[in-house]
Structures are given as structure tokens and as C-alpha cells.
Design an enzyme around this catalytic site. Sequence first.
Site, short mmCIF file in Angstrom:
data_model
loop_
_atom_site.label_atom_id
_atom_site.label_comp_id
_atom_site.label_asym_id
_atom_site.label_seq_id
_atom_site.Cartn_x
_atom_site.Cartn_y
_atom_site.Cartn_z
N LEU A 4 -25.65 -81.06 -73.19
CA LEU A 4 -27.20 -80.75 -73.29
C LEU A 4 -27.61 -80.37 -71.88
O LEU A 4 -27.62 -81.50 -71.01
CB LEU A 4 -28.12 -81.91 -73.89
CG LEU A 4 -29.54 -81.60 -73.99
CD1 LEU A 4 -29.71 -80.26 -74.69
CD2 LEU A 4 -30.18 -82.68 -74.54
N ASP A 58 -40.85 -75.58 -74.69
CA ASP A 58 -41.53 -75.99 -73.55
C ASP A 58 -41.75 -77.41 -73.17
O ASP A 58 -42.05 -78.06 -74.07
CB ASP A 58 -43.10 -75.34 -73.52
CG ASP A 58 -43.92 -75.77 -72.52
OD1 ASP A 58 -43.60 -76.39 -71.68
OD2 ASP A 58 -45.17 -75.21 -72.37
N ASN A 85 -32.44 -81.52 -66.10
CA ASN A 85 -32.62 -80.69 -64.94
C ASN A 85 -34.11 -79.97 -64.74
O ASN A 85 -34.47 -79.60 -63.57
CB ASN A 85 -31.46 -79.77 -64.99
CG ASN A 85 -31.72 -78.61 -64.10
OD1 ASN A 85 -31.37 -78.54 -62.83
ND2 ASN A 85 -32.11 -77.39 -64.32
N TYR A 150 -44.99 -83.49 -56.44
CA TYR A 150 -43.47 -83.26 -56.70
C TYR A 150 -42.69 -84.34 -56.04
O TYR A 150 -42.10 -84.96 -56.76
CB TYR A 150 -43.13 -82.00 -55.95
CG TYR A 150 -41.84 -81.41 -56.15
CD1 TYR A 150 -41.35 -81.33 -57.40
CD2 TYR A 150 -40.77 -81.80 -55.18
CE1 TYR A 150 -39.96 -80.98 -57.46
CE2 TYR A 150 -39.45 -81.42 -55.23
CZ TYR A 150 -39.13 -81.02 -56.38
OH TYR A 150 -37.62 -80.94 -56.59
N LYS A 154 -40.22 -87.28 -58.05
CA LYS A 154 -38.60 -87.19 -57.81
C LYS A 154 -38.26 -88.64 -57.34
O LYS A 154 -37.22 -89.06 -57.47
CB LYS A 154 -38.33 -86.31 -56.78
CG LYS A 154 -38.55 -84.90 -57.36
CD LYS A 154 -37.47 -84.44 -58.62
CE LYS A 154 -37.69 -83.26 -59.04
NZ LYS A 154 -36.71 -82.84 -60.32
N1 LIG Z 1 -34.02 -75.48 -55.62
C1 LIG Z 1 -34.03 -76.72 -55.01
O1 LIG Z 1 -34.35 -76.37 -53.61
C2 LIG Z 1 -34.35 -78.02 -55.40
C3 LIG Z 1 -33.94 -79.32 -54.72
C4 LIG Z 1 -34.25 -80.50 -55.07
C5 LIG Z 1 -34.44 -80.81 -56.46
N2 LIG Z 1 -34.43 -79.41 -57.33
C6 LIG Z 1 -34.41 -79.93 -58.65
O2 LIG Z 1 -33.28 -79.30 -59.43
C7 LIG Z 1 -34.25 -79.00 -60.71
C8 LIG Z 1 -33.67 -77.62 -61.08
O3 LIG Z 1 -34.40 -76.52 -60.20
P1 LIG Z 1 -33.81 -75.27 -59.80
O4 LIG Z 1 -33.79 -74.84 -58.44
O5 LIG Z 1 -32.73 -74.71 -60.38
O6 LIG Z 1 -35.16 -74.14 -59.84
P2 LIG Z 1 -35.22 -73.19 -61.19
O7 LIG Z 1 -34.44 -72.06 -60.64
O8 LIG Z 1 -36.75 -72.67 -60.90
O9 LIG Z 1 -35.14 -73.50 -62.50
C9 LIG Z 1 -35.96 -74.50 -63.15
C10 LIG Z 1 -35.55 -74.47 -64.58
O10 LIG Z 1 -36.44 -75.33 -65.26
C11 LIG Z 1 -36.81 -74.77 -66.51
N3 LIG Z 1 -38.30 -75.15 -66.79
C12 LIG Z 1 -39.34 -75.02 -66.01
N4 LIG Z 1 -40.65 -75.50 -66.58
C13 LIG Z 1 -40.20 -75.58 -67.89
C14 LIG Z 1 -40.66 -76.16 -68.94
N5 LIG Z 1 -41.87 -76.20 -69.22
N6 LIG Z 1 -40.07 -76.16 -70.14
C15 LIG Z 1 -38.44 -76.06 -70.28
N7 LIG Z 1 -37.97 -75.66 -69.10
C16 LIG Z 1 -38.70 -75.51 -68.23
C17 LIG Z 1 -36.87 -73.28 -66.02
O11 LIG Z 1 -36.79 -72.36 -67.18
P3 LIG Z 1 -37.86 -71.43 -68.10
O12 LIG Z 1 -38.51 -70.89 -66.84
O13 LIG Z 1 -37.07 -70.68 -68.82
O14 LIG Z 1 -38.49 -72.76 -68.89
C18 LIG Z 1 -35.61 -73.04 -65.32
O15 LIG Z 1 -34.28 -72.85 -66.01
C19 LIG Z 1 -35.67 -79.16 -60.71
O16 LIG Z 1 -35.58 -80.49 -61.40
C20 LIG Z 1 -35.93 -79.42 -59.43
O17 LIG Z 1 -37.11 -80.11 -58.94
C21 LIG Z 1 -34.31 -78.24 -56.72
#
Ligand SMILES: NC(=O)c1ccc[n+]([C@@H]2O[C@H](COP(=O)([O-])OP(=O)(O)OC[C@H]3O[C@@H](n4cnc5c(N)ncnc54)[C@H](OP(=O)(O)O)[C@@H]3O)[C@@H](O)[C@H]2O)c1
Length: 259
Positions: A4, A58, A85, A150, A154
Amino acid sequence: MATLITGASSGIGAEFACQLAARGDDLILVARRSEKLDELAAALREHHGVGVITIQADLAREGAASEPWADIAARGLTIDTLINNAGFGTSGDVADDDPSRLEREVQLNCGTLTALATHAAADMKRRGAGTIINLASIGGFQPVPHMAVYAATKAYVLSFTEALWAELRPYGVRVLAVCPGPTRTEFFDTAGENAAVGRVRSVESLVAGALRALRGSEPSWVQGLDNKLVTRGVVRVVPKRLVLAVGGRAVRPVTDGPD
Ligand SMILES: NC(=O)c1ccc[n+]([C@@H]2O[C@H](COP(=O)([O-])OP(=O)(O)OC[C@H]3O[C@@H](n4cnc5c(N)ncnc54)[C@H](OP(=O)(O)O)[C@@H]3O)[C@@H](O)[C@H]2O)c1
């Protein structure tokens, strides 16, 4: 048995889906944008011959974990691996932010993550097997002014996951907090470009590294030597006021603040 993945419609979650499908995992993908999930699911079925179910949800609503979990149970599926994630970040000062947006951020990044991990932990402990990966961040190792909520979410994920690692380890359940540094995804469309501090890496290398770390036995994994040095070393020995000053300056929006 299925894996999942929440937040699988883009970025890190979508890449986990691709790399796990390539090794033959059947998948359950959850996010709000169902068309993106369906597109990815069709491609993975075609290229890897795996089973993929998509669930539109959501997850930032209170109690949001129960519906997808009930849906999975009703289909008679067992979750072998949970990848918690889905998450988003907000940059700017708390005093200038929308309280309901910050509430949703805490609910998604912490509340729903905890509820899903709790459901999975109960099943996995009973079965004596399973894997839970929670997405933390290098931002969870210290407070970050202008991304206060944020970073706090984390820090919660990191602390919660490491404790869960210790609770479930005797039962043969593998738990890992993945702590990425800046990674090229849609994350910065929401959090703001100023949130990308330091070297930006690819989702492919992040996910491949996380899956390698899973084969080890540590409770958390930080990507990159540069990030390891800062999170495991520098922020522990440098005085808190300096950590706050440097961290705050690094993410401060250019147009923000008093003249
Ligand atoms: N990118 C970075 O630099 C970075 C660094 C450290 C940690 N992270 C962490 O990695 C994880 C993934 O982030 P990412 O970088 O891949 O960003 P992303 O491309 O913006 O992906 C975020 C995902 O979360 C989903 N999401 C957001 N709000 C949601 C909601 N209300 N309900 C269900 N799904 C939701 C989005 O899907 P929908 O919009 O379709 O709902 C999307 O699939 C996050 O937890 C982020 O904090 C990212």
C-alpha cells in the site's frame, strides 16, 4: 499480499510504485488525483504484469485512514508493505498562515500516517511479518523557522517511526523512517522553491537508496553523506540559536519579513 502506497500520484510515491512493481509487488495506490493513479496503474500492469488497485481519498481529513483501510479489508487483501508517503509542506511564517491549511498538514503528515501505521502494525504483529516505511525528512532533525509546522510534523514522523521500529522488531516486522533531502518532485510547487536547501537529488536515487536501506537493520535512513553529516552531526553539537538562525535564513522567502 500487497504493498500500500499513499501519495502515489506523483514524486516519491509514484517512484516507489514503479520500482516495487518492477520487482513483482502487487500494489494499492492511494491519493486524491484518481486520473493520475489510474494512468500509473495501467502502465504498471502493462509493463510488469502486477495487480494494481487505486483508491481515491483525501487523507488530510480527520479519520481519513478508516475508509481506505475498510475498503482493503472488504476486498480480503493483506498489506505486506505499507509506504506512508503522502505529505505536503508549507513555507512562510506561522502568523501569516491559514490555520486550517496547517491543520490539514498536521493531519496528513502525522494523523493519517499514524492511523494507517497502527492498522498495519496490528496485522503485521499478529502475522509476525511485514514492512512499514514512513516518509520523514532531513527537516525533522531540527526546528526550521519559516517551515515550522512542516519540520515539526517530520520530527514527529521520525520519532514515532523509530519507536515503532523498537516495538515491532521482536515480532519480525521491519520499520524504517526514510529521510530524504531535497528531491526533485512536485513538493516544491506546494512548499515553495525556497524550501529546497542544498543539493537536489532524483526520486530514482532516493527510492533505490531507501529500498537498499530496508535490507539493513537501522530504524532510519538519511540520503547522502552531506545530509548525514548535518543531521547526525552538526545540528547535535551546534548551539540551538545558531541552528535556528542558519535554518531560518536558508528557507526564508525572498519577499518575506520586515524591511
Ligand atoms: N521532495 C522533497 O524534497 C522531500 C524531502 C523530504 C521529504 N519529502 C516527503 O516525501 C513525501 C512525498 O513527497 P513528494 O516529494 O513526492 O511530493 P509530491 O510530488 O508533491 O507528492 C505528494 C503526494 O502526496 C499526495 N497527497 C498530498 N495531499 C494529499 C491528501 N490530502 N490526500 C491524499 N494524498 C495527498 C499527492 O497526491 P494528490 O495531490 O493526488 O492527492 C502526491 O501523490 C512527503 O511526505 C514529503 O514530505 C519530500
